[in-house]
Enzyme design. Structure first.
Site, PDB file in Angstrom:
ATOM      1  N   CYS A  42      -4.609   9.522  -8.671  1.00 41.65           N
ATOM      2  CA  CYS A  42      -4.929   8.347  -9.492  1.00 41.65           C
ATOM      3  C   CYS A  42      -5.085   7.118  -8.596  1.00 41.65           C
ATOM      4  CB  CYS A  42      -3.816   8.107 -10.512  1.00 41.65           C
ATOM      5  SG  CYS A  42      -4.178   6.736 -11.652  1.00 41.65           S
ATOM      6  N   ASP A  44      -3.970   4.297  -9.174  1.00 42.51           N
ATOM      7  CA  ASP A  44      -2.791   3.433  -9.351  1.00 42.51           C
ATOM      8  C   ASP A  44      -2.215   2.985  -8.005  1.00 42.51           C
ATOM      9  OD1 ASP A  44       0.054   2.674  -9.833  1.00 42.51           O
ATOM     10  OD2 ASP A  44      -0.398   3.293 -11.879  1.00 42.51           O
ATOM     11  N   ARG A  46       0.580   2.141  -7.178  1.00 37.56           N
ATOM     12  CA  ARG A  46       1.944   2.591  -6.877  1.00 37.56           C
ATOM     13  C   ARG A  46       1.995   4.038  -6.389  1.00 37.56           C
ATOM     14  NH1 ARG A  46       3.809   1.261 -12.848  1.00 37.56           N
ATOM     15  NH2 ARG A  46       1.797   2.319 -13.096  1.00 37.56           N
ATOM     16  N   HIS A  98       0.554  11.239 -12.065  1.00 41.49           N
ATOM     17  CA  HIS A  98       1.858  10.574 -12.019  1.00 41.49           C
ATOM     18  C   HIS A  98       2.298  10.220 -13.433  1.00 41.49           C
ATOM     19  CE1 HIS A  98       0.429   6.308 -12.648  1.00 41.49           C
ATOM     20  NE2 HIS A  98      -0.704   6.885 -12.316  1.00 41.49           N
ATOM     21  N   CYS A 101       1.282   6.955 -16.176  1.00 37.50           N
ATOM     22  CA  CYS A 101      -0.103   6.627 -15.814  1.00 37.50           C
ATOM     23  C   CYS A 101      -0.745   5.755 -16.910  1.00 37.50           C
ATOM     24  CB  CYS A 101      -0.898   7.921 -15.637  1.00 37.50           C
ATOM     25  SG  CYS A 101      -2.616   7.628 -15.154  1.00 37.50           S
TER      26      CYS A 101
HETATM   27 CO    CO Z   1      -2.531   6.547 -13.147  1.00 35.89          CO
END
Ligand code: CO
Length: 217
Positions: A42, A44, A46, A98, A101
Site C-alpha cells: 500500500c 500508506d 506508515r 496492512h 488501511c
Molecule cells: Co493502506
C-alpha cells in the site's frame, strides 16, 4: 512539517552514513540492482517497504498503490511485475497489506472520496465476494480488519493469475507468491498463509487462506 531544505540535509546525512558504513555501497548499486523480492504494498506512508523488512536499497523491487490492489488491466502494476520476474529474475513476490488501511476502510464504508472511488471499487468487489464471512463478524471494526486480510489474499491470487506469473511457472521458473499483512500497532508482519510456487498450488493456497478464522484467531 520538515522544510524542503531539511529534506536535502537529511539526504546528505543519510548518504554520508551509508558511505561510512560501506564505502563501496553506492558504487556497487550504480552497476546493477539484484533484488530477490518484489514487494506489492500500500502507498500508506506508515508502511515503508524497505524499512519494515530491514532491507537495503537494491534488495527490494517495489510497487505500491492505494490498497495494494492488483488489477489485470493496470499496466503500471503489470509492467512492474513483468520487469521484476522476466528481467530482474526475482524469485519471491510479496503482496503486503496492512491493518487500518484507509483504502480498505473507505471501500468498506462506501465513502465517496473522488476519483479514487473507481480504484477502491476493486476492494468493494472483494467485500461483496466475501459478504457472508464478513457479516458473520461481530462489528464493523472486525469486518474491516478481516477485509484488509481478504484483500491481500485476493490480490495475491490475482498475481498468480497474471500472464507473467503463469508463463514463468510454465517455463519452470522458481517464483513464489505470498500474502502478508503488517500491523501499524506493533510494527509486526504476519503471514496470511497464502503461498504458491506453481499453478497447481494456487487454489489450495487460496482456499486455506480465505477460510473464516475463529473469533479472536
Ligand atoms: Co493502506
Amino acid at each position: 512539517m520538515p522544510s524542503r531544505a531539511q529534506l536535502f540535509e537529511n539526504n546528505k546525512a543519510w548518504a554520508a552514513r551509508m558511505t561510512a558504513e560501506d564505502p563501496t555501497f553506492f558504487q556497487r548499486l550504480t552497476r546493477q540492482q539484484n533484488p530477490q523480492y518484489l514487494w506489492i504494498g500500500c502507498s500508506d506512508s506508515r508502511v515503508p517497504a524497505n524499512e519494515i523488512v530491514d532491507l537495503l536499497p537494491g534488495e527490494l523491487f517495489v510497487h505500491r498503490n492505494v490498497g495494494n490492489v492488483v488489477v489485470h488491466t493496470d499496466l503500471n502494476c503489470l509492467s512492474v511485475l513483468q520487469y521484476a520476474v522476466e528481467v530482474l529474475d526475482v524469485s519471491r513476490i510479496i503482496v503486503c497489506g496492512h491493518y487500518g488501511c484507509g483504502g480498505v476502510t473507505a471501500a468498506f464504508r462506501d465513502k465517496p472520496l473522488g476519483l479514487i472511488d473507481a480504484w477502491l471499487r476493486h476492494i468493494q468487489d472483494v467485500r461483496t465476494k466475501h459478504r457472508s464471512q464478513l457479516d458473520a463478524l461481530p462489528d464493523d471494526a472486525a469486518r474491516i480488519h478481516r477485509l484488509c486480510e481478504l484483500n491481500v489474499i485476493e490480490q495475491a491470487r490475482n498475481v498468480c493469475n497474471t500472464s507473467t506469473v503463469r508463463h514463468a511457472w510454465q517455463q519452470g521458473h522458481s517464483v513464489a507468491v505470498m500474502g502478508w499483512i503488517y500491523s501499524l500497532e506493533d510494527g509486526i508482519l504476519r503471514d496470511l498463509g497464502f503461498s504458491a510456487a506453481k499453478s497447481e498450488e494456487v487454489d489450495a493456497a487460496y482456499e486455506a487462506a480465505i477460510v473464516p478464522k475463529r473469533e479472536g484467531g
